[in-house]
Design an enzyme around this catalytic site. Structure first.
Site, PDB file in Angstrom:
ATOM      1  N   ASP A 126       2.599  43.645 -41.320  1.00 45.34           N
ATOM      2  CA  ASP A 126       2.352  42.314 -41.888  1.00 45.34           C
ATOM      3  C   ASP A 126       3.576  41.877 -42.683  1.00 45.34           C
ATOM      4  O   ASP A 126       3.976  42.561 -43.629  1.00 45.34           O
ATOM      5  CB  ASP A 126       1.109  42.406 -42.793  1.00 45.34           C
ATOM      6  CG  ASP A 126       0.899  41.153 -43.626  1.00 45.34           C
ATOM      7  OD1 ASP A 126       1.378  40.085 -43.225  1.00 45.34           O
ATOM      8  OD2 ASP A 126       0.234  41.273 -44.683  1.00 45.34           O
ATOM      9  N   ASP A 160       1.649  40.703 -37.894  1.00 45.07           N
ATOM     10  CA  ASP A 160       2.121  39.465 -37.264  1.00 45.07           C
ATOM     11  C   ASP A 160       3.330  39.733 -36.374  1.00 45.07           C
ATOM     12  O   ASP A 160       3.862  40.848 -36.335  1.00 45.07           O
ATOM     13  CB  ASP A 160       2.433  38.393 -38.330  1.00 45.07           C
ATOM     14  CG  ASP A 160       3.234  38.963 -39.486  1.00 45.07           C
ATOM     15  OD1 ASP A 160       4.252  39.608 -39.229  1.00 45.07           O
ATOM     16  OD2 ASP A 160       2.822  38.773 -40.667  1.00 45.07           O
ATOM     17  N   ASP A 212      -7.734  41.771 -18.496  1.00 47.67           N
ATOM     18  CA  ASP A 212      -8.855  42.284 -19.282  1.00 47.67           C
ATOM     19  C   ASP A 212     -10.175  42.159 -18.523  1.00 47.67           C
ATOM     20  O   ASP A 212     -10.456  41.101 -17.952  1.00 47.67           O
ATOM     21  CB  ASP A 212      -8.932  41.454 -20.573  1.00 47.67           C
ATOM     22  CG  ASP A 212     -10.044  41.905 -21.488  1.00 47.67           C
ATOM     23  OD1 ASP A 212      -9.893  42.971 -22.103  1.00 47.67           O
ATOM     24  OD2 ASP A 212     -11.066  41.199 -21.588  1.00 47.67           O
ATOM     25  N   HIS A 248      -7.109  50.419 -27.903  1.00 48.52           N
ATOM     26  CA  HIS A 248      -7.829  49.720 -28.970  1.00 48.52           C
ATOM     27  C   HIS A 248      -9.348  49.779 -28.809  1.00 48.52           C
ATOM     28  O   HIS A 248     -10.069  49.293 -29.666  1.00 48.52           O
ATOM     29  CB  HIS A 248      -7.362  48.262 -28.980  1.00 48.52           C
ATOM     30  CG  HIS A 248      -7.706  47.575 -27.692  1.00 48.52           C
ATOM     31  ND1 HIS A 248      -7.077  47.890 -26.496  1.00 48.52           N
ATOM     32  CD2 HIS A 248      -8.638  46.648 -27.396  1.00 48.52           C
ATOM     33  CE1 HIS A 248      -7.609  47.166 -25.540  1.00 48.52           C
ATOM     34  NE2 HIS A 248      -8.554  46.401 -26.047  1.00 48.52           N
TER      35      HIS A 248
HETATM   36  C1  GLC Z   1     -11.936  44.655 -22.829  1.00 51.36           C
HETATM   37  C2  GLC Z   1     -11.079  44.861 -24.056  1.00 51.36           C
HETATM   38  C3  GLC Z   1     -11.955  44.920 -25.261  1.00 51.36           C
HETATM   39  C4  GLC Z   1     -12.688  43.620 -25.384  1.00 51.36           C
HETATM   40  C5  GLC Z   1     -13.455  43.295 -24.115  1.00 51.36           C
HETATM   41  C6  GLC Z   1     -13.878  41.877 -24.088  1.00 51.36           C
HETATM   42  O1  GLC Z   1     -12.741  45.726 -22.574  1.00 51.36           O
HETATM   43  O2  GLC Z   1     -10.299  46.012 -23.900  1.00 51.36           O
HETATM   44  O3  GLC Z   1     -11.238  45.182 -26.434  1.00 51.36           O
HETATM   45  O4  GLC Z   1     -13.578  43.692 -26.468  1.00 51.36           O
HETATM   46  O5  GLC Z   1     -12.672  43.480 -22.955  1.00 51.36           O
HETATM   47  O6  GLC Z   1     -12.776  41.040 -23.909  1.00 51.36           O
END
Ligand code: GLC
Length: 557
Positions: A27, A35, A206, A330
């Site tokens: 940050d 950021d 994604d 993540h």
């Molecule tokens: C994917 C991402 C996850 C997100 C989900 C909805 O699985 O990796 O972090 O919450 O899609 O977009």
């Protein structure tokens, strides 16, 4: 031992990806949130790791219901993260260092605050109505669909304004886009071109396996059981997924020197192949969840299951198609807690061992920020401590379902996504050098010892072990393309395998346990060099190698 690789060479196969969760990296504006200027400030550090690509979790405008995975403007930068000028500076800074940039593309759904959805929900005859999936209430309640983040697991949300339900596989603020509508697809390709024209080098798609679905939404078959393959089968991998991907390839991917990696690979190995088979001209890389999905309870997974999974996926992609190798991201807690040990005596050894694994397998390795230091789970104990919608709504659902909430909290303590999202540990100061203000998620208390400043000049540190492994991989195409063969698969504590290319061979021996473990190998006299060792010594006695707890070695033959 001649084994020639069947694989065509590509830069994205030979690279090493470093994944940055921008919210938690650095940050500079003093609001407790990372950021883009923060990443820019740390470019020399990123370069010093030796990685060749950076994947950024979403940085677009978003109300942050799911930390950026709910996008309200695909062509704007989230205000908390900075401006488009910051983005351009970041991209330039990466390219100057020969590091490529991979962007997250979240197009199974948008935010409900995106203007498309605002329009779509406003009236049944709005031109944007078909951008999303609507079910008119006069047809009755739609058949059940499962939602990942809904507190009732219900993917249909009633919207009074037009007396209809809309579909959201994720949170109520993440309505699913209707890919059947060619206008939606065109919007997505235009967005991708916008970023490719700026010079980005790759896209991570994604939740892509869900874009094509059976939009008649039939009832689930008799005896339908909710498990991951079923969720994918009945919610995604619909009849048109390959048509869409070919279209995306033609309109976007083939026009630039970029690659696309899909999150999720369908529900079978065949699905996975069909997504990334080079001849089909669709995607270039995929990552499967099998190995990470195996750790869903406090029991974790056995080494036998772990080996079986990685071996199966390797075999299946030996000649064609390409996968990613990762143990955390993540959506996961820290890998040390899931596959190693965070006990003080083993924490660093196991972090080095796991990094040795990721960087010595076939497939493109992905390292999640902080894993190069061996960061560990923060381990919250109360539900009030969590920030992640998956944890918060999952807990509400568990309460409604009358689940054992203590056990539920214990599971979250090990597995919740917030564990993997705590601020990057730069130094031993109050907020770990992440921010001058209180960070959006607390800093792990072990930042006083587990931090970059501390590890930077210690040549035995987890960080420098990571750097050595990256350098070794980059110097040896064998580690990228060489054939993988598992050794003594039944060994209870050691995961051993060889990598062979032409007349070169390496053997990788990883002790996945707290026990001193022995393995017999026949040709130990032929060892030419110990390339990597996370201990100072290696015990070799005739045909037997003894590995210390979590010892990892790479031997050249
Ligand atoms: C994917 C991402 C996850 C997100 C989900 C909805 O699985 O990796 O972090 O919450 O899609 O977009």
């Amino acid at each position: 031992m001649t084994k020639n690789s069947q694989q065509e060479r590509n830069w994205w196969k030979e690279g090493v990806i470093y994944q940055i969760y921008p919210r938690s990296f650095k940050d500079t504006s003093g609001n407790g949130v990372g950021d883009l200027q923060g990443i820019i400030q740390k470019l020399d550090y990123i370069e010093s790791l030796g990685v060749t690509m950076v994947w950024l979790n979403p940085i677009y405008e978003s109300p942050n219901d799911d930390n950026g995975y709910d996008i309200s403007d695909y062509r704007a930068i989230m205000k908390e993260f900075g401006t488009m000028a910051d983005f351009d500076e970041l991209l330039q800074g990466l390219h100057k260092r020969n590091i490529k940039l991979v962007m997250d593309v979240v197009v199974n759904h948008s935010s409900d605050e995106h203007q498309w959805f605002q329009q779509s929900r406003s009236s049944r005859d709005n031109p944007y109505r078909d951008y999303y999936h609507w079910w008119p209430a006069e047809k009755g309640k739609p058949n059940h669909r499962w939602s990942f983040f809904d507190e009732n697991s219900d993917a249909w949300k009633y919207d009074k304004q037009t007396d209809a339900y809309y579909l959201h596989y994720f949170s109520q603020k993440q309505p699913d886009l209707n890919w059947e509508n060619s206008k939606v697809r065109q919007e997505v390709y235009d967005i991708m071109k916008f970023w490719a024209d700026k010079g980005v080098d790759g896209f991570r798609l994604d939740a892509f396996q869900y874009v094509s679905k059976d939009i008649t939404f039939p009832p689930f078959p008799e005896g339908y059981d909710i498990n991951i393959p079923n969720v994918i089968k009945y919610h995604g991998m619909g009849p048109h997924i390959h048509t869409y991907l070919k279209e995306m390839y033609e309109q976007v991917l083939s026009k630039y020197d970029v690659f696309a990696v899909s999150e999720g690979v369908g529900s079978t190995l065949e699905d996975a192949h069909n997504l990334v088979d080079e001849d089909r001209k669709e995607l270039q890389m995929a990552y499967h969840f099998e190995a990470t999905d195996m750790v869903t309870t406090l029991e974790k997974c056995t080494l036998a299951q772990f080996k079986e999974s990685f071996t199966k996926w390797d075999r299946s992609f030996a000649e064609k198609g390409w996968i990613s190798i990762y143990l955390s991201n993540h959506d996961q807690s820290r890998f040390v807690n899931r596959y190693g040990s965070d006990k003080p005596a083993f924490k660093d050894y196991s972090a080095k061992m796991l990094n040795t694994f990721i960087l010595s397998m076939r497939g493109t390795p992905y390292t999640y920020y902080g894993d190069e230091l061996g960061m560990t789970n923060i381990g919250f104990t109360k539900i009030e401590q969590y920030k992640d919608i998956a944890a918060i709504n999952g807990y509400k659902k568990a309460a409604t379902d009358g689940e054992d909430l203590d056990l539920h909290l214990k599971n979250l303590n090990l597995l919740s996504r917030d564990n993997g999202r705590t601020p990057m540990q730069w130094d031993d100061t109050n907020n770990a050098g992440f921010s001058s203000e209180t960070p959006w998620l607390p800093v792990h208390e072990n930042h006083t010892t587990v931090n970059v400043a501390n590890q930077q000049n210690d040549h035995n540190s987890v960080l420098n072990h990571f750097r050595k492994m990256v350098a070794l991989r980059k110097d040896n195409l064998l580690l990228v393309y060489g054939e993988y063969e598992i050794i003594q698969e039944e060994h209870p504590t050691i995961y051993a395998y060889s990598r062979t290319l032409d007349d070169e061979q390496m053997k990788i021996l990883l002790n996945f346990s707290e026990l001193t473990s022995k393995i017999n190998l026949s040709n130990l006299v032929q060892i030419k060099e110990v390339l990597i060792n996370n201990y100072n010594e290696l015990l070799i006695d005739k045909n037997t190698i003894t590995l210390q707890p979590y010892q990892a070695v790479v031997l050249k033959f």
